[in-house]
Design an enzyme around this catalytic site. Structure first.
Site, PDB file in Angstrom:
ATOM      1  N   LYS A 121       0.879  -1.167  -0.091  1.00  0.00           N
ATOM      2  CA  LYS A 121      -0.015   0.095  -0.095  1.00  0.00           C
ATOM      3  C   LYS A 121       0.985   1.133  -0.160  1.00  0.00           C
ATOM      4  CE  LYS A 121      -3.699   2.213   2.589  1.00  0.00           C
ATOM      5  NZ  LYS A 121      -4.864   1.931   3.456  1.00  0.00           N
ATOM      6  N   ASP A 226     -13.444   4.161  10.178  1.00  0.00           N
ATOM      7  CA  ASP A 226     -14.036   4.274   8.461  1.00  0.00           C
ATOM      8  C   ASP A 226     -14.318   2.817   8.113  1.00  0.00           C
ATOM      9  OD1 ASP A 226     -14.389   5.208   6.115  1.00  0.00           O
ATOM     10  OD2 ASP A 226     -12.215   5.278   5.403  1.00  0.00           O
TER      11      ASP A 226
HETATM   12  P1  ADP Z   1      -7.546   3.460   1.222  1.00  0.00           P
HETATM   13  O1  ADP Z   1      -7.039   3.895   2.676  1.00  0.00           O
HETATM   14  O2  ADP Z   1      -7.244   4.193   0.155  1.00  0.00           O
HETATM   15  O3  ADP Z   1      -9.166   3.311   1.437  1.00  0.00           O
HETATM   16  P2  ADP Z   1      -7.436   0.571   1.693  1.00  0.00           P
HETATM   17  O4  ADP Z   1      -6.698   0.005   2.574  1.00  0.00           O
HETATM   18  O5  ADP Z   1      -8.999   0.509   1.898  1.00  0.00           O
HETATM   19  O6  ADP Z   1      -7.104   1.973   1.158  1.00  0.00           O
HETATM   20  O7  ADP Z   1      -7.184  -0.388   0.239  1.00  0.00           O
HETATM   21  C1  ADP Z   1      -7.990  -0.113  -0.915  1.00  0.00           C
HETATM   22  C2  ADP Z   1      -8.478  -1.514  -1.625  1.00  0.00           C
HETATM   23  O8  ADP Z   1      -7.394  -2.044  -2.105  1.00  0.00           O
HETATM   24  C3  ADP Z   1      -9.105  -2.277  -0.606  1.00  0.00           C
HETATM   25  O9  ADP Z   1     -10.661  -1.663  -0.937  1.00  0.00           O
HETATM   26  C4  ADP Z   1      -9.107  -3.720  -1.244  1.00  0.00           C
HETATM   27  O10 ADP Z   1      -9.870  -3.735  -2.477  1.00  0.00           O
HETATM   28  C5  ADP Z   1      -7.513  -3.521  -1.570  1.00  0.00           C
HETATM   29  N1  ADP Z   1      -6.794  -4.077  -0.682  1.00  0.00           N
HETATM   30  C6  ADP Z   1      -6.034  -3.352   0.435  1.00  0.00           C
HETATM   31  N2  ADP Z   1      -5.363  -4.074   1.219  1.00  0.00           N
HETATM   32  C7  ADP Z   1      -5.382  -5.352   0.886  1.00  0.00           C
HETATM   33  C8  ADP Z   1      -4.696  -6.638   1.293  1.00  0.00           C
HETATM   34  N3  ADP Z   1      -4.101  -6.671   2.075  1.00  0.00           N
HETATM   35  N4  ADP Z   1      -5.081  -7.747   0.357  1.00  0.00           N
HETATM   36  C9  ADP Z   1      -6.005  -7.619  -0.726  1.00  0.00           C
HETATM   37  N5  ADP Z   1      -6.416  -6.327  -1.001  1.00  0.00           N
HETATM   38  C10 ADP Z   1      -6.306  -5.236  -0.495  1.00  0.00           C
HETATM   39 MG    MG Z   2     -10.214   2.062   2.312  1.00  0.00          MG
END
Ligand code: ADP
Ligand code: MG
Length: 393
Positions: A121, A226
């Protein structure tokens, strides 16, 4: 979309030296004067300019001459610095496709040498407007101006620390693997965000599990803030995993009750709409006099026995140190000192990963250049992040 990491493989030691110099300069300058970049990088005369031209060509820095001649890092430049550190630490050796675009992040698959696929991320806190960020992010209190690099780094650090602490307390979260700058590497969750799930075998059970998580978090002194269908992942066995932690707050936060109620409300609303679960005690359409409040099963914040202090003790235990807290505090109060933090990382020989769909990162390896005392100083800065977690502005 793919993150084009091809360029990364061909960047020289000097390229990274100058890129790191721009990063260091950005601690105190939104646009770093070219002359300062030259001084920090301390390459031979004229070399820094040549390197900057190359970095500019690859969109790793942005040139600005509106006020004075200077440069700033682009997201891509910052991404490359973080990715290089992760690769040098052996966390992963290849970057694959983008799997998520969040409000304030980009998420990519990455693979380690043994082929384990993980999620990376990259936080992008400046992506939304400052006003929106300010209203959402607790740690921006009192801050009148901001530096997106620092904010994104802070968000990553916070997310990593919380993910680790929650994991240690048995919460269903991704496994927190590593963190550098604005980048968090975690295990890949096999599943889908709840928002994409149209049908469940056992919606009641999933609902209760999710509500139970909000309550258990509060018992541990935390509120997600959130907690909605975008930040809850469900796999084929309907196992729940929660993600996305940079905005979490303590139950002692002044708006804790409101955040808690909002998280609960989101889940009730979503399950009511999507899976037709009925929660009559909360329907706006019915006459309230018909509802016995004692029969309401909706968790109430005041009735939960909360263990505040989870934040302090557990986060410290999982790598979110007193020093990190102090740094964040310094940032909040707006007096981050020049040279408080060190930068950069070692170059190292890397192994190729050959996985279909992944770009392997075999980084350029160069002979070390001869150095005078002044250069030694910068080299120290450039090499110090390998062992520790700092190295970030
Ligand atoms: P933001 O803070 O920008 O909302 P998120 O952590 O919610 O970011 O991640 C955005 C999207 O990425 C999630 O909705 C999911 O689809 C995907 N995602 C995030 N982390 C993972 C993970 N560990 N494994 C698989 N998909 C993930
Ligand atoms: Mg998110």
């Amino acid at each position: 979309m793919k993150l084009d990491v091809d360029v990364l493989r061909y960047l020289s030691k000097d390229d990274f030296r100058v890129l790191t110099a721009v990063e260091m300069g950005m601690r105190n300058h939104e646009i770093v004067p070219s002359e300062l970049i030259g001084r920090i990088a301390s390459l031979k005369h004229g070399e820094t300019y040549k390197v900057l031209k190359n970095l500019l060509k690859h969109k790793l820095v942005h040139h600005d001459s509106s006020k004075y001649d200077g440069f700033r890092l682009t997201y891509l430049g910052y991404d490359f610095l973080a990715i290089k550190t992760m690769v040098n630490r052996g966390v992963f050796t290849a970057v694959g496709r983008q799997i998520g675009v969040g409000k304030e992040s980009d998420i990519f698959e990455v693979a380690s040498e043994d082929g384990t696929v993980m999620a990376m991320k990259l936080h992008r806190l400046g992506r939304t407007s400052f006003r929106a960020v300010k209203s959402k992010r607790d740690y921006l209190r009192h801050r009148s101006s901001f530096n997106w690099l620092y904010l994104s780094r802070l968000a990553a650090l916070k997310e990593f620390a919380f993910m680790k602490a929650l994991e240690e307390h048995g919460f269903p979260v991704p496994n927190a693997v590593d963190c550098n700058r604005h980048c968090v590497v975690m295990s890949l969750i096999q599943g889908y965000p709840l928002v994409q799930v149209k049908q469940l075998q056992n919606p009641d059970t999933v609902f209760e599990t999710i509500i139970g998580l909000v309550v258990r978090l509060a018992e541990h002194g935390l509120i997600h803030c959130d907690f909605n269908e975008f930040n809850i992942m469900i796999d084929d066995d309907e196992k729940v995993t929660m993600i996305d932690f940079p905005q979490m707050v303590s139950v002692s936060h002044r708006n804790a009750q409101m955040y808690f109620d909002r998280d609960i409300e989101c889940i009730y609303k979503f399950f009511g709409k999507r899976f037709n679960l009925s929660f009559e005690e909360h329907s706006d359409d019915i006459d309230n006099s018909e509802v016995d409040p004692d029969e309401s099963s909706r968790p109430s914040f005041s009735s939960i026995t909360k263990t505040a202090g989870f934040l302090d003790k557990e986060l410290a235990a999982s790598g979110f140190t007193r020093k990190d807290e102090d740094e964040i505090q310094k940032f909040i109060e707006g007096d981050v000192e020049e040279d408080d933090l060190s930068h950069g990382e070692h170059d190292s020989e890397l192994c190729q990963t050959n996985i279909k769909g992944f770009d392997s990162l075999h980084l350029n390896q160069e002979e070390p250049t001869s150095s005078c005392n002044e250069e030694d100083q910068v080299d120290e800065n450039l090499q110090s992040s390998e062992a520790g977690q700092s190295g970030d502005p």
